[in-house]
Design a protein around this motif. Structure first.
Motif, mmCIF file in Angstrom:
data_model
loop_
_atom_site.group_PDB
_atom_site.id
_atom_site.type_symbol
_atom_site.label_atom_id
_atom_site.label_comp_id
_atom_site.label_asym_id
_atom_site.label_seq_id
_atom_site.Cartn_x
_atom_site.Cartn_y
_atom_site.Cartn_z
ATOM 1 N N ASP A 1 9.451 -1.014 10.686
ATOM 2 C CA ASP A 1 9.867 0.151 11.048
ATOM 3 C C ASP A 1 9.113 1.234 10.563
ATOM 4 N N VAL A 2 8.375 1.000 9.352
ATOM 5 C CA VAL A 2 7.952 2.290 8.896
ATOM 6 C C VAL A 2 6.194 2.095 9.025
ATOM 7 N N GLY A 3 5.478 1.001 9.364
ATOM 8 C CA GLY A 3 4.497 0.794 9.657
ATOM 9 C C GLY A 3 3.434 1.395 8.652
ATOM 10 N N GLU A 4 2.473 2.114 8.765
ATOM 11 C CA GLU A 4 1.533 2.776 7.913
ATOM 12 C C GLU A 4 2.128 4.291 7.560
ATOM 13 N N GLU A 5 3.363 4.688 7.998
ATOM 14 C CA GLU A 5 3.630 5.889 7.451
ATOM 15 C C GLU A 5 3.926 6.222 5.907
ATOM 16 N N PRO A 6 3.357 7.019 5.597
ATOM 17 C CA PRO A 6 3.504 7.317 4.094
ATOM 18 C C PRO A 6 5.004 7.494 3.500
ATOM 19 N N LEU A 7 5.237 7.350 2.550
ATOM 20 C CA LEU A 7 6.728 7.922 1.981
ATOM 21 C C LEU A 7 6.673 9.484 1.504
ATOM 22 N N THR B 1 11.768 11.347 -2.409
ATOM 23 C CA THR B 1 10.642 10.515 -2.080
ATOM 24 C C THR B 1 10.797 9.402 -2.892
ATOM 25 N N ARG B 2 11.023 9.552 -4.205
ATOM 26 C CA ARG B 2 11.366 8.265 -5.015
ATOM 27 C C ARG B 2 12.713 7.872 -4.840
ATOM 28 N N ALA B 3 13.721 8.485 -3.985
ATOM 29 C CA ALA B 3 14.752 7.694 -3.669
ATOM 30 C C ALA B 3 14.825 6.799 -2.580
ATOM 31 N N ARG B 4 13.881 7.003 -1.531
ATOM 32 C CA ARG B 4 13.409 6.236 -0.393
ATOM 33 C C ARG B 4 12.693 5.064 -0.971
ATOM 34 N N THR C 1 0.893 -1.262 0.032
ATOM 35 C CA THR C 1 0.037 -0.059 -0.101
ATOM 36 C C THR C 1 0.903 1.356 -0.079
ATOM 37 N N ARG C 2 1.804 1.232 0.914
ATOM 38 C CA ARG C 2 2.841 2.401 1.019
ATOM 39 C C ARG C 2 3.549 2.783 -0.318
ATOM 40 N N TRP C 3 3.815 1.644 -1.069
ATOM 41 C CA TRP C 3 4.489 1.842 -2.538
ATOM 42 C C TRP C 3 3.627 2.314 -3.683
ATOM 43 N N GLU C 4 2.518 1.660 -3.551
ATOM 44 C CA GLU C 4 1.420 1.882 -4.565
ATOM 45 C C GLU C 4 0.957 3.385 -4.655
ATOM 46 N N LYS C 5 0.891 3.796 -3.510
ATOM 47 C CA LYS C 5 0.402 5.257 -3.054
ATOM 48 C C LYS C 5 1.334 6.183 -3.864
ATOM 49 N N VAL C 6 2.739 5.828 -3.959
ATOM 50 C CA VAL C 6 3.678 6.810 -4.486
ATOM 51 C C VAL C 6 3.722 6.631 -6.105
ATOM 52 N N LEU C 7 3.568 5.122 -6.296
ATOM 53 C CA LEU C 7 3.558 4.990 -7.840
ATOM 54 C C LEU C 7 2.535 5.292 -8.600
ATOM 55 N N GLU C 8 1.216 5.353 -7.902
ATOM 56 C CA GLU C 8 -0.049 5.755 -8.548
ATOM 57 C C GLU C 8 -0.314 7.192 -8.717
ATOM 58 N N ASP C 9 0.684 8.068 -8.015
ATOM 59 C CA ASP C 9 0.570 9.447 -8.053
ATOM 60 C C ASP C 9 1.677 10.017 -9.078
ATOM 61 N N VAL C 10 0.983 10.278 -10.150
ATOM 62 C CA VAL C 10 1.712 10.399 -11.553
ATOM 63 C C VAL C 10 2.519 11.871 -11.506
ATOM 64 N N ARG D 1 4.308 12.692 -9.005
ATOM 65 C CA ARG D 1 5.829 12.360 -8.322
ATOM 66 C C ARG D 1 6.699 11.955 -9.407
ATOM 67 N N TRP D 2 6.192 11.656 -10.358
ATOM 68 C CA TRP D 2 6.993 10.980 -11.560
ATOM 69 C C TRP D 2 7.390 11.797 -12.927
ATOM 70 N N ARG D 3 7.249 13.268 -12.568
ATOM 71 C CA ARG D 3 7.544 14.171 -13.708
ATOM 72 C C ARG D 3 9.085 14.765 -13.511
ATOM 73 N N PHE D 4 10.021 13.745 -13.473
ATOM 74 C CA PHE D 4 11.371 14.148 -13.431
ATOM 75 C C PHE D 4 12.040 14.133 -14.906
ATOM 76 N N HIS D 5 13.348 14.698 -14.807
ATOM 77 C CA HIS D 5 14.023 14.838 -16.045
ATOM 78 C C HIS D 5 15.211 13.743 -15.985
ATOM 79 N N PRO D 6 14.851 12.659 -16.908
ATOM 80 C CA PRO D 6 15.746 11.440 -16.967
ATOM 81 C C PRO D 6 17.434 11.945 -16.867
ATOM 82 N N SER D 7 18.236 11.189 -16.162
ATOM 83 C CA SER D 7 19.341 11.652 -16.150
ATOM 84 C C SER D 7 20.457 10.319 -16.317
ATOM 85 N N VAL D 8 21.889 10.486 -16.725
ATOM 86 C CA VAL D 8 22.515 9.305 -16.436
ATOM 87 C C VAL D 8 22.880 9.153 -14.993
#
Length: 306
Positions: free
Chosen positions: A300-306, A261-264, A175-184, A186-193
């Protein structure tokens, strides 16, 4: 069958003219895809010899060598640290080749030892900025993967889906991971090497400076957060802030605000890759290790959001 350190020393002799070994040892952290040894010669020089264990590792090595050639040209890459520069190679009977490069001095950078402030943490931020500002063409010319942001998010989603299907991942983590992945957003980054596999042993430091990075087989154009993952899960929060602050100042392009957030997330998802490796290879010990780490993370993280 793995090659012994003495066999690798003999290969180094054949690869580099004039190299006369006087001592050889295995590295403290053995490789999984390569046989590796550190060789000292009669002129007190140290060398690293790497020999692929399988054809797939040999093919990856060829791409890595093309990448290293581009990165070593600092006038083009702009890197603020050294990378391995091959000095010679020798063909192997089964195909592929063993490669030898000078040993890079420096101590591994353990995230837990980082302290906030203008010292090593800031130096690491600047080093990562120089890497993420490398022209994409260097990776493209090496034949390594290039991903767009949306495509990379889809890969992460698929990774979580595969892990969920094993039945070993705690529901709260999914659930913790899916909340971040479904939030488009948070994924508007410029790709880098990116290096793609930063751990303590792959980052070399000396006198509060990053002096080298090793093992570039996972390099690609992707999410810059990937190279902060090991810090996000292993460094003190204030030290991570110092890294990110220096990184943001040094980057030519301002990083997005969801970087950490994405790094975590990437750091936590490393446990799913370890789990999937164990499942795929039918290695019960790896599966048990991954399951225990996932349980510890859940506690450790329980229900804490990322």
């Amino acid at each position: 069958m793995p090659r012994s350190a003495y066999v690798l020393a003999a290969l180094a002799t054949a690869a580099v003219p004039g190299l006369k070994p006087v001592a050889v040892r295995e590295p403290e952290v053995p490789g999984q895809a390569f046989d590796v040894a550190v060789v000292e010669d009669d002129r007190h020089r140290r060398w690293v010899v790497r020999c692929p264990r399988r054809a797939a590792a040999g093919a990856a090595l060829e791409s890595e060598l093309r990448l290293l050639a581009g990165l070593a040209d600092r006038s083009r890459s702009g890197l603020a640290f050294a990378v391995p520069e091959p000095a010679g190679s020798v063909a192997l009977p089964e195909g592929g080749r063993a490669v030898v490069h000078p040993y890079l001095d420096g101590a591994p950078l353990h995230p837990g030892e980082l302290r906030p402030g203008p010292g090593l943490a800031a130096a690491l931020g600047r080093a990562l900025a120089s890497l993420h500002d490398v022209p994409h063409a260097i990776v493209e010319e090496a034949g390594l993967p290039v991903y767009e942001a949306g495509e990379y998010r889809e890969r992460r989603l698929a990774e979580v889906d595969r892990a969920a299907q094993t039945g070993y991942v705690p529901a709260r983590l999914l659930t913790r991971w899916e909340k971040v992945l479904e939030d488009v957003g948070r994924w508007r980054f410029h790709p880098s090497v990116v290096h793609g596999d930063l751990v303590a042993e792959h980052v070399l430091v000396a006198d509060d400076a990053v002096v080298g990075m090793l093992d570039w087989a996972e390099a690609k154009v992707a999410d810059p957060a990937d190279d902060l993952a090991w810090l996000a899960v292993g460094a003190d929060a204030d030290a991570l802030d110092s890294v990110v602050e220096a990184y943001s100042v040094a980057r030519r392009e301002q990083p997005d605000r969801h970087l950490t957030t994405r790094a975590r997330l990437a750091g936590e998802l490393a446990l799913t890759r370890w789990l999937l490796h164990g499942v795929t290879t039918d290695d019960g010990a790896v599966v048990d290790d991954a399951v225990q780490m996932l349980r510890d993370l859940d506690a450790d993280v329980g229900e804490e959001p990322l």
